[in-house]
Design a protein around this motif. Sequence first.
Motif, PDB file in Angstrom:
ATOM      1  N   UNK A 137       0.838  -1.207   0.000  1.00 19.71           N
ATOM      2  CA  UNK A 137       0.000   0.000   0.000  1.00 19.71           C
ATOM      3  C   UNK A 137       0.873   1.256   0.000  1.00 19.71           C
ATOM      4  N   UNK A 138       1.899   1.226   0.853  1.00 23.58           N
ATOM      5  CA  UNK A 138       2.789   2.384   0.909  1.00 23.58           C
ATOM      6  C   UNK A 138       3.475   2.606  -0.449  1.00 23.58           C
ATOM      7  N   UNK A 139       3.901   1.494  -1.062  1.00 21.47           N
ATOM      8  CA  UNK A 139       4.547   1.581  -2.378  1.00 21.47           C
ATOM      9  C   UNK A 139       3.577   2.153  -3.398  1.00 21.47           C
ATOM     10  N   UNK A 140       2.349   1.628  -3.393  1.00 21.85           N
ATOM     11  CA  UNK A 140       1.319   2.118  -4.316  1.00 21.85           C
ATOM     12  C   UNK A 140       1.026   3.590  -4.054  1.00 21.85           C
ATOM     13  N   UNK A 141       0.936   3.963  -2.801  1.00 20.36           N
ATOM     14  CA  UNK A 141       0.656   5.349  -2.447  1.00 20.36           C
ATOM     15  C   UNK A 141       1.823   6.250  -2.889  1.00 20.36           C
ATOM     16  N   UNK A 142       3.034   5.750  -2.691  1.00 18.53           N
ATOM     17  CA  UNK A 142       4.212   6.511  -3.110  1.00 18.53           C
ATOM     18  C   UNK A 142       4.231   6.666  -4.630  1.00 18.53           C
ATOM     19  N   UNK A 143       3.904   5.574  -5.308  1.00 19.81           N
ATOM     20  CA  UNK A 143       3.853   5.638  -6.781  1.00 19.81           C
ATOM     21  C   UNK A 143       2.774   6.607  -7.233  1.00 19.81           C
ATOM     22  N   UNK A 144       1.595   6.580  -6.580  1.00 17.51           N
ATOM     23  CA  UNK A 144       0.532   7.530  -6.940  1.00 17.51           C
ATOM     24  C   UNK A 144       0.966   8.958  -6.682  1.00 17.51           C
ATOM     25  N   UNK A 145       1.633   9.170  -5.559  1.00 16.20           N
ATOM     26  CA  UNK A 145       2.111  10.511  -5.233  1.00 16.20           C
ATOM     27  C   UNK A 145       3.127  10.983  -6.278  1.00 16.20           C
ATOM     28  N   UNK A 146       4.032  10.083  -6.626  1.00 11.33           N
ATOM     29  CA  UNK A 146       5.029  10.425  -7.644  1.00 11.33           C
ATOM     30  C   UNK A 146       4.339  10.693  -8.993  1.00 11.33           C
ATOM     31  N   UNK A 147       3.324   9.848  -9.303  1.00 13.66           N
ATOM     32  CA  UNK A 147       2.578  10.031 -10.564  1.00 13.66           C
ATOM     33  C   UNK A 147       1.866  11.367 -10.542  1.00 13.66           C
TER      34      UNK A 147
END
Length: 168
Positions: A137-147
């Motif tokens: 989830x953290x990875x996905x959230x980080x990826x979304x934030x980066x996106x």
Amino acid sequence: MLMMNRDEEEEEEEEVSSSHRACDVIEETAALQDIMCVDEQTVERLTDGFLHHYLPELQTSKQTLQELTQNQVILLDTLEQEVTKFRECNTMVDLNALFTEAKLYHNKLVNIRKEMMFLHDKTTKLKKRALKVQQHKQKNELEREQQRERDLERERRLVAKPAKRVDT
């Protein structure tokens, strides 16, 4: 008149009974005198004869009674030993019941331990899984934030910029 006859009869009966009593006393006195006239040597001989006749039987009876007493003591000891054995048997039965109960509780403890180990393993796996899910989830959230940041950056680049005047 009948009354007088009865009283007279009773008086006569009393006289007869008292005369009988007097005769009895005289006879007893005569018998005592006869006994006293007996020679002491005769008394000793009679006593010895009496003792020789009955003493062996009495001694045999005494021995028999002693043997019976000894046998009774032996029987009492044996009976006490048997009672002790029965008590020990009851103790053994109680001990066996105690061991059976201990075995039952031991099996319960083993089952509880197995269940606790199973639950511990399951809990450990769930914690690992929860950690992986959290990391994902953290990875996905980080990826979304980066996106989102990339999207914002791209949008900022796409936005028209006013041209700068060049003064010639």
